[in-house]
Design a protein around this motif. Structure first.
Motif, PDB file in Angstrom:
ATOM      1  N   LEU A 219       9.706   3.652 -49.885  1.00 27.75           N
ATOM      2  CA  LEU A 219       9.232   4.138 -48.590  1.00 27.75           C
ATOM      3  C   LEU A 219       7.712   4.027 -48.509  1.00 27.75           C
ATOM      4  N   ALA A 220       7.021   4.452 -49.566  1.00 32.54           N
ATOM      5  CA  ALA A 220       5.554   4.358 -49.582  1.00 32.54           C
ATOM      6  C   ALA A 220       5.110   2.901 -49.453  1.00 32.54           C
ATOM      7  N   ASP A 221       5.822   1.991 -50.127  1.00 34.54           N
ATOM      8  CA  ASP A 221       5.499   0.562 -50.038  1.00 34.54           C
ATOM      9  C   ASP A 221       5.616   0.058 -48.603  1.00 34.54           C
ATOM     10  N   GLU A 222       6.607   0.573 -47.882  1.00 38.37           N
ATOM     11  CA  GLU A 222       6.841   0.115 -46.513  1.00 38.37           C
ATOM     12  C   GLU A 222       6.036   0.893 -45.479  1.00 38.37           C
ATOM     13  N   LEU A 223       5.461   2.013 -45.878  1.00 35.48           N
ATOM     14  CA  LEU A 223       4.787   2.889 -44.929  1.00 35.48           C
ATOM     15  C   LEU A 223       3.260   2.823 -45.034  1.00 35.48           C
TER      16      LEU A 223
ATOM     17  N   PRO B 299       1.274  -0.698 -43.755  1.00 40.58           N
ATOM     18  CA  PRO B 299       1.276  -0.886 -42.294  1.00 40.58           C
ATOM     19  C   PRO B 299       0.488   0.194 -41.541  1.00 40.58           C
ATOM     20  N   LEU B 300       0.567   1.447 -41.999  1.00 43.22           N
ATOM     21  CA  LEU B 300      -0.187   2.499 -41.313  1.00 43.22           C
ATOM     22  C   LEU B 300      -1.696   2.310 -41.480  1.00 43.22           C
ATOM     23  N   LEU B 301      -2.106   1.843 -42.646  1.00 39.94           N
ATOM     24  CA  LEU B 301      -3.539   1.556 -42.840  1.00 39.94           C
ATOM     25  C   LEU B 301      -3.971   0.397 -41.953  1.00 39.94           C
ATOM     26  N   ASN B 302      -3.156  -0.647 -41.884  1.00 31.23           N
ATOM     27  CA  ASN B 302      -3.477  -1.776 -40.999  1.00 31.23           C
ATOM     28  C   ASN B 302      -3.557  -1.322 -39.550  1.00 31.23           C
ATOM     29  N   GLN B 303      -2.635  -0.437 -39.165  1.00 31.82           N
ATOM     30  CA  GLN B 303      -2.648   0.081 -37.798  1.00 31.82           C
ATOM     31  C   GLN B 303      -3.905   0.905 -37.550  1.00 31.82           C
ATOM     32  N   ALA B 304      -4.282   1.728 -38.521  1.00 36.21           N
ATOM     33  CA  ALA B 304      -5.472   2.565 -38.361  1.00 36.21           C
ATOM     34  C   ALA B 304      -6.728   1.726 -38.184  1.00 36.21           C
ATOM     35  N   PHE B 305      -6.762   0.566 -38.825  1.00 36.13           N
ATOM     36  CA  PHE B 305      -7.932  -0.304 -38.713  1.00 36.13           C
ATOM     37  C   PHE B 305      -7.705  -1.447 -37.737  1.00 36.13           C
ATOM     38  N   GLN B 306      -6.625  -1.355 -36.984  1.00 33.51           N
ATOM     39  CA  GLN B 306      -6.287  -2.304 -35.927  1.00 33.51           C
ATOM     40  C   GLN B 306      -6.249  -3.744 -36.431  1.00 33.51           C
ATOM     41  N   ILE B 307      -5.663  -3.912 -37.613  1.00 34.98           N
ATOM     42  CA  ILE B 307      -5.490  -5.248 -38.186  1.00 34.98           C
ATOM     43  C   ILE B 307      -4.141  -5.771 -37.724  1.00 34.98           C
ATOM     44  N   SER B 308      -4.156  -6.982 -37.158  1.00 33.36           N
ATOM     45  CA  SER B 308      -2.902  -7.542 -36.656  1.00 33.36           C
ATOM     46  C   SER B 308      -2.840  -9.031 -36.953  1.00 33.36           C
ATOM     47  N   ASP B 309      -1.649  -9.578 -36.774  1.00 30.53           N
ATOM     48  CA  ASP B 309      -1.428 -11.008 -36.988  1.00 30.53           C
ATOM     49  C   ASP B 309      -2.105 -11.859 -35.923  1.00 30.53           C
ATOM     50  N   THR B 310      -2.492 -11.237 -34.804  1.00 31.02           N
ATOM     51  CA  THR B 310      -3.098 -12.010 -33.706  1.00 31.02           C
ATOM     52  C   THR B 310      -4.610 -12.150 -33.861  1.00 31.02           C
ATOM     53  N   MET B 311      -5.178 -11.538 -34.892  1.00 25.40           N
ATOM     54  CA  MET B 311      -6.627 -11.617 -35.095  1.00 25.40           C
ATOM     55  C   MET B 311      -6.998 -12.988 -35.646  1.00 25.40           C
ATOM     56  N   SER B 312      -8.216 -13.392 -35.346  1.00 30.37           N
ATOM     57  CA  SER B 312      -8.718 -14.619 -35.953  1.00 30.37           C
ATOM     58  C   SER B 312      -8.969 -14.340 -37.437  1.00 30.37           C
ATOM     59  N   GLU B 313      -9.135 -15.394 -38.203  1.00 30.92           N
ATOM     60  CA  GLU B 313      -9.375 -15.225 -39.640  1.00 30.92           C
ATOM     61  C   GLU B 313     -10.668 -14.447 -39.886  1.00 30.92           C
ATOM     62  N   ALA B 314     -11.703 -14.730 -39.105  1.00 34.89           N
ATOM     63  CA  ALA B 314     -12.983 -14.024 -39.265  1.00 34.89           C
ATOM     64  C   ALA B 314     -12.853 -12.548 -38.906  1.00 34.89           C
ATOM     65  N   GLU B 315     -12.143 -12.251 -37.806  1.00 35.02           N
ATOM     66  CA  GLU B 315     -11.932 -10.854 -37.413  1.00 35.02           C
ATOM     67  C   GLU B 315     -11.150 -10.104 -38.477  1.00 35.02           C
ATOM     68  N   CYS B 316     -10.137 -10.766 -39.015  1.00 33.44           N
ATOM     69  CA  CYS B 316      -9.308 -10.137 -40.041  1.00 33.44           C
ATOM     70  C   CYS B 316     -10.135  -9.862 -41.299  1.00 33.44           C
TER      71      CYS B 316
ATOM     72  N   LEU C 107      -2.666  13.984 -43.748  1.00 32.26           N
ATOM     73  CA  LEU C 107      -4.068  13.555 -43.641  1.00 32.26           C
ATOM     74  C   LEU C 107      -4.215  12.420 -42.632  1.00 32.26           C
ATOM     75  N   MET C 108      -3.285  11.470 -42.657  1.00 31.93           N
ATOM     76  CA  MET C 108      -3.337  10.351 -41.707  1.00 31.93           C
ATOM     77  C   MET C 108      -3.223  10.855 -40.270  1.00 31.93           C
ATOM     78  N   ALA C 109      -2.457  11.917 -40.092  1.00 33.29           N
ATOM     79  CA  ALA C 109      -2.279  12.492 -38.754  1.00 33.29           C
ATOM     80  C   ALA C 109      -3.485  13.331 -38.337  1.00 33.29           C
ATOM     81  N   GLY C 110      -4.389  13.574 -39.286  1.00 34.88           N
ATOM     82  CA  GLY C 110      -5.573  14.373 -38.979  1.00 34.88           C
ATOM     83  C   GLY C 110      -5.314  15.853 -38.930  1.00 34.88           C
ATOM     84  N   ALA C 111      -4.214  16.275 -39.505  1.00 37.78           N
ATOM     85  CA  ALA C 111      -3.848  17.701 -39.480  1.00 37.78           C
ATOM     86  C   ALA C 111      -4.458  18.430 -40.672  1.00 37.78           C
ATOM     87  N   PRO C 112      -4.875  19.656 -40.465  1.00 36.11           N
ATOM     88  CA  PRO C 112      -5.415  20.441 -41.588  1.00 36.11           C
ATOM     89  C   PRO C 112      -4.291  20.816 -42.559  1.00 36.11           C
TER      90      PRO C 112
END
Length: 147
Positions: free
Chosen positions: A46-50, A53-70, A119-124
């Protein structure tokens, strides 16, 4: 290994039960989730699959980015202390699971993963509402809903 929707549903039920300290529900979910002795390795899957992707989402990394943007986004992500801590947590979960904990001890792995989600959710600390909302949203998506 990609988890099936049934496995995802079972793991979400398990995480929720561990978070709410509902031992009977956690035990029942663990039996559905994995064979005896395999709960810890399933949590690591689960951690491997979670986590990535959540870190990539947090930093807005996607497959549609250019190589330089990525490359820029990955560099920024690599320098972030939260990401570094996330990687260490991920590594610790793997190492811990390699020690073959019992299924009862595996609940501690689940608590570490839940703490990371909190922590990812920003909750205390101690505020489980955001994590419960995240688990509910994930359950909705797995059941065919839109995010």
């Amino acid at each position: 290994m990609t988890m099936s929707p049934a496995q995802w549903a079972a793991v979400l039920n398990y995480l929720e039960a561990v978070l709410l300290k509902d031992a009977p529900k956690a035990a029942a979910s663990a039996r559905i989730l994995a064979a005896p002795g395999q709960v810890a390795s399933t949590i690591v899957t689960l951690a491997d699959e979670l986590i990535p992707p959540l870190l990539n989402q947090a930093f807005q990394i996607s497959d549609t980015m250019s190589e330089a943007e990525c490359e820029t986004a990955v560099g920024t992500m690599a320098d972030d202390r939260g990401v570094q801590a996330s990687v260490l947590i991920h590594m610790a979960l793997r190492a811990w699971a390699d020690d073959n904990p019992t299924d009862t001890e595996a609940q501690d792995l689940a608590l570490v993963l839940l703490g990371w989600l909190q922590l990812m959710a920003g909750a205390p600390p101690g505020d489980h509402e955001q994590v419960l909302l995240m688990l509910g949203a994930a359950r909705h998506v797995i059941q065919g809903g839109t995010p």
